[in-house]
Design an enzyme around this catalytic site. Structure first.
Site, short mmCIF file in Angstrom:
data_model
loop_
_atom_site.label_atom_id
_atom_site.label_comp_id
_atom_site.label_asym_id
_atom_site.label_seq_id
_atom_site.Cartn_x
_atom_site.Cartn_y
_atom_site.Cartn_z
N GLN A 501 0.86 -1.18 0.00
CA GLN A 501 0.00 0.00 0.00
C GLN A 501 0.90 1.23 0.00
OE1 GLN A 501 -2.03 1.83 3.47
NE2 GLN A 501 -3.93 1.11 2.52
N TYR A 582 -5.08 11.72 4.30
CA TYR A 582 -3.70 11.86 3.83
C TYR A 582 -3.67 12.65 2.53
CZ TYR A 582 -2.84 8.44 7.51
OH TYR A 582 -2.76 7.82 8.72
N ARG A 630 -7.87 2.78 -1.94
CA ARG A 630 -8.55 2.89 -0.64
C ARG A 630 -9.19 4.26 -0.55
NH1 ARG A 630 -8.13 -0.22 4.05
NH2 ARG A 630 -8.63 0.82 6.04
#
Length: 770
Positions: A501, A582, A630
């Site tokens: 990831q 993020y 995601r």
């Protein structure tokens, strides 16, 4: 006490009965706007638990009601020419009129004053009352009058429904789904007395308007419904007992939640009960159940505290505190079921095979799980498991059928042995971004624990992309070599696959490791932060700089370089982290993206840079290997992204080559307010999978095999990512398989000698409990 119940429905009548039984000296009146022994509606459904409560409090009334009950065990589903049936579900139904007549007669027998054909407009009409029970239904005048105190939240749901009846006999709770030229219609049908059944028909607002039902009088609507459901009616007619209504008889369901259930008018205490306080959609048939249990609990609190005027405040406080928990549980289940029916046409009826459609229907409220279905109808469930396994490529055998979570899954060139994922979980234990022996043991032990796929923690594409100094990175060859060591171990010693990831912390970077202060900025050694806009994560947090175009190019290229290193390390799948506030997530959310250029504003603009990064990675990532993204599918904050926005983002990522959507939520805005609960994030995976037609990963509050099997079997997601349970138990998958009796799952050969003893201990423990 002097008690006045406004509204002669189940709540008001039953409370009057119970309080009169508690102390015959109470002066109790039930005031009803309708005529004596008159009511509207057809049948209501009870639960065994409610009946047990009623037997405890008033055996005589319970016995009379039980004699009038109709009991059935079967559910039958009709869709796409298929008729399917399962048993063991245990429903009891009674005509609403019959129920109220029983309660009215019992109230009169005990000396409760029944006042009919009186419209009550104000509680002040009863100045001598110590307690006024507002049991006057969803349109309660008293709740409206004291709206400031009760804080009602009324939401009219989008579907339309009409409540009818028929003389056609039914021996099962029947759901019939019919597709018309303008959309799907569904009927909820159940017997409530001999030779009579409730027949509720529901459809979307779009289909309702397209067919002109808004312009039809009641008789024309009934004729329309008879035509749509002619096959199941078999020549019988539909009837309404609301002939007094003019115009369209179609309704919208009002979902009601109140912030408080009690008020004081200066003289009398007022308490809400039944539909005046809360509503539960007919999809799980719990409105009457809640009303009766409200009456039972309020009486119980008077019994505990003492049935006097002085004790009313304490009684009402305890009543509201205790009942809120159970009501919230039922309302949550009703909401799940209601929302399932609201989207059944667009999400399930057209896309799922009839077998899976029926499973999805049976588990729609999330109160009935996979193993609960086994207890109800083992034969049906095992037949469904066999069907699901065969669809997944598992050949039929005489052994125990492979449960859904342990079936294989294929996406591009990646083959997974089962559907369980070890979630990306930050360990904050790297040194200069280099994974070390801790990570080898961490990932290695979980690979040996039976999961089909494990993801690394968010791996950062540059030193400045880190959340903390302890985060792993992939910006140099030393880090790539360390990761290759881990990947090789996983491939050499287990059936698991492993994914990388990639992410960039953005405005949430330069913070302490979790156990020293989650999200708190470093005391020294901070590095500069970038984000979509100059919006810090915490009010006192470090302020990021808005990214320039040159910085976007630089970071994009860092992602590409990291992806190349990930491919050379042998990772099987790559996930791009665009969630949780993020860097890339900060572009997607309007809460954090306040740009006025082409990267801000519309959904397409906000997605522009994350899509650019994704495309650049896809161009260098091996074609045969899948990529996932995601997403935070709900910001849980006013003005933030909603599940509808997440669907739009997922569509855009699908168009540029995403194979999977990892459906998380929250952590974008520090002051968010998630609505937690069992499997609370699964609906996001369900929505994206079944409306967009892309594979999804469900995450959040999934903690046992029963949860995972329910999600996967229903088609709510293709894979389940499990975090905290894997921290507590690296062999979670092997252990959960053993707990549900699956012995065929492969254990590492080094651990095989422990397998029989573990299984025997579980069997011994199960035997002791029984």
């Amino acid at each position: 006490m002097r008690i006045v119940c406004i509204g002669g429905g189940p709540a008001g009548l039953y409370f009057g009965i119970l309080m009169k039984m508690l102390d015959p000296a109470h002066q109790i009146s039930v005031v009803e706007r309708n005529r004596p022994y008159d009511t509207f509606g057809f049948g209501v459904v009870f639960s065994d638990a409610t009946m047990d409560n009623m037997r405890k409090w008033d055996p005589k009334t319970a016995d009379i009601i039980e004699q009038a009950f109709n009991h059935w065990d079967d559910i039958e589903v009709l869709i796409k020419g298929r008729r399917m049936r399962t048993t063991g579900h245990g429903f009891v139904g009674i005509g609403r009129k019959r129920l109220l007549n029983i309660l009215q007669a019992r109230a009169e027998e005990l000396g409760v004053e029944l006042i009919f054909e009186r419209e009550v407009n104000s509680d002040l009409e009863f100045p001598d009352a110590d307690l006024i029970v507002a049991s006057d239904g969803v349109n309660s005048k008293l709740r409206v009058k004291y709206a400031k105190e009760f804080q009602p939240d009324m939401q009219m749901r989008p579907n339309r429904y009409i409540w009818l009846g028929t003389k056609r006999p039914f021996d099962a709770f029947t759901f019939d789904f019919r597709k018309t030229e303008h959309g799907w219609f569904q009927a909820h049908i159940y017997k409530f007395e001999e030779g009579a059944a409730t027949f509720i028909i529901e459809t979307t607002e779009e289909a309702y308007l397209a067919h002109g039902l808004d312009k039809m009088e009641q008789d024309a609507s009934i004729a329309f419904c008879e035509n749509v459901f002619a096959e199941i009616l078999e020549g019988h007619h539909l009837v309404s007992n609301a002939r007094h209504l003019r115009g369209s008889a179609w309704l919208s369901f009002p979902r009601l939640i109140c912030g408080k259930w009690t008020a004081f008018n200066g003289n009398s205490h007022v308490v809400l009960m039944g539909d005046a306080a809360h509503t539960a959609h007919f999809a799980i048939g719990s409105g009457t159940k809640l009303a009766l249990e409200d009456a039972i609990e309020l009486t119980n609190q008077f019994k505990i505290h003492g049935a006097t005027r002085e004790n009313i405040p304490a009684v009402l406080a305890a009543y509201e505190e205790l009942r809120r928990v159970d009501v919230a549980r039922i309302q949550n289940a009703a909401r799940n079921a209601m929302e399932w029916f609201e989207v059944v046409g667009s999400r399930y009826a057209d896309t799922l095979e009839p077998e899976q459609f029926m499973y999805s229907l049976l588990t729609r409220s999330q109160r009935i799980s996979h193993e609960n279905l086994r207890l109800r109808d083992k034969t049906w469930l095992e037949g469904y498991e066999r069907w699901f396994a065969e669809q997944s490529g598992v050949p039929a055998t005489n052994d125990r059928v492979t449960p859904p979570m342990l079936t294989p899954f294929q996406i591009r060139g990646l083959s997974l042995s089962n559907r369980i994922i070890v979630s990306p979980m930050a360990m904050y234990s790297a040194e200069e971004g280099v994974p070390n022996d801790f990570h080898l043991v961490h990932f290695g032990s979980r690979a040996l624990g039976g999961a089909g796929l494990l993801f690394t923690e968010m791996t950062c594409v540059s030193p400045e992309a880190r959340i903390t100094p302890g985060c792993c990175g992939l910006w140099n060859d030393e880090q790539a070599a360390a990761y290759k060591r881990i990947v090789d171990f996983v491939h050499r010693n287990s059936q698991a696959r492993i994914g990388i990831q990639l992410g960039h912390a953005g405005r949430k970077g330069s913070t302490r490791v979790a156990w020293e202060g989650m999200d708190e900025r470093l005391p020294d050694g901070n590095w500069p932060l970038v984000s979509a806009s100059a919006v810090p994560y915490l009010p006192d947090g470090q302020l990021p700089e808005p990214m320039t175009r040159a910085e976007m190019d630089e970071v994009r290229d860092q992602f590409v370089a990291a992806a190349k290193r990930g491919a050379s390390a042998g990772f099987d799948i790559l996930e791009l982290h665009c969630a949780h506030g993020y860097l890339l997530s900060s572009f997607l959310s309007p809460l954090t993206n306040r740009r006025s250029d082409e990267y801000g504003g519309s959904i397409e603009n906000r997605a522009r840079y994350p899509l650019e990064v994704f495309r650049a990675i896809r161009a260098v990532w091996p074609e045969e290997k899948p990529m996932s993204v995601r997403l935070s599918c709900h910001d849980w904050a006013e003005g933030g992204n909603t599940p509808e926005d997440a669907l739009a983002f997922a569509r855009l990522f699908k168009e540029v080559g995403a194979d999977l959507v990892d459906c998380s939520s929250g952590q974008v805005w520090a002051d968010d307010h998630p609505v937690y609960g069992r499997l609370y994030q699964t609906p996001f995976a369900d929505k994206i999978r079944n409306e967009l037609g892309i594979a999804t990963i469900a995450v959040g509050a999934i903690s046992e095999a029963d949860h995972a099997n329910s999600i996967i079997a229903a088609g709510r997601a293709d894979l389940c990512a499990i975090a905290r349970p894997h921290l507590a138990d690296p062999a979670w998958t092997l252990h959960e398989a053993a707990k549900i009796g699956v012995k065929s799952i492969a254990w590492p050969k080094q651990y095989l000698s422990g397998k029989p003893q573990y299984e025997a201990n579980l069997e011994r423990a199960a035997g002791a409990k029984s």
